[in-house]
Design a protein around this motif. Structure first.
Motif, mmCIF file in Angstrom:
data_model
loop_
_atom_site.group_PDB
_atom_site.id
_atom_site.type_symbol
_atom_site.label_atom_id
_atom_site.label_comp_id
_atom_site.label_asym_id
_atom_site.label_seq_id
_atom_site.Cartn_x
_atom_site.Cartn_y
_atom_site.Cartn_z
ATOM 1 N N PRO A 30 32.662 25.421 51.573
ATOM 2 C CA PRO A 30 33.180 26.570 50.815
ATOM 3 C C PRO A 30 32.050 27.561 50.553
ATOM 4 O O PRO A 30 30.926 27.170 50.240
ATOM 5 N N VAL A 32 31.988 30.007 48.187
ATOM 6 C CA VAL A 32 31.776 30.246 46.764
ATOM 7 C C VAL A 32 32.592 29.230 45.982
ATOM 8 O O VAL A 32 33.753 28.986 46.304
ATOM 9 N N ASP A 33 31.995 28.654 44.971
ATOM 10 C CA ASP A 33 32.712 27.764 44.073
ATOM 11 C C ASP A 33 33.713 28.603 43.287
ATOM 12 O O ASP A 33 33.363 29.655 42.734
ATOM 13 N N LEU A 34 34.972 28.176 43.234
ATOM 14 C CA LEU A 34 36.018 28.962 42.603
ATOM 15 C C LEU A 34 35.718 29.252 41.133
ATOM 16 O O LEU A 34 35.881 30.378 40.663
ATOM 17 N N HIS A 36 32.840 29.472 39.649
ATOM 18 C CA HIS A 36 31.745 30.435 39.582
ATOM 19 C C HIS A 36 32.240 31.841 39.913
ATOM 20 O O HIS A 36 31.845 32.820 39.271
#
Length: 74
Positions: A30, A32-34, A36
């Motif tokens: 992924p 970007v961490d959701l 974040h």
């Protein structure tokens, strides 16, 4: 995979199939961490508030759609 009617089409199918298999074998992490990402967007919305300028000049009204995003009502 063989195609008696069109060998070029059969070869293209084999090449594309092999290419797809190579792509599918490599996992994509992924980007970007959701949690974040939500934190960053929320902070940006908090900082985007329109403040009256010190000279008292008129400013455009704030987009009402942004209030819905901040309240989480979308």
């Amino acid at each position: 995979m063989t195609d008696r009617h069109d060998p070029a089409r059969a070869r293209l199918g084999e090449l594309l199939g092999a290419w797809r298999q190579e792509i599918d074998e490599v996992p994509v992490p992924p980007l970007v961490d959701l949690a974040h990402a939500v934190e960053i967007v929320s902070e940006a919305l908090r900082r985007s508030r329109v403040h009256a300028p010190p000279d008292g000049a008129c400013t455009r009204p704030r987009d009402p759609g942004l209030r819905d995003v901040q309240k989480g009502t979308l």
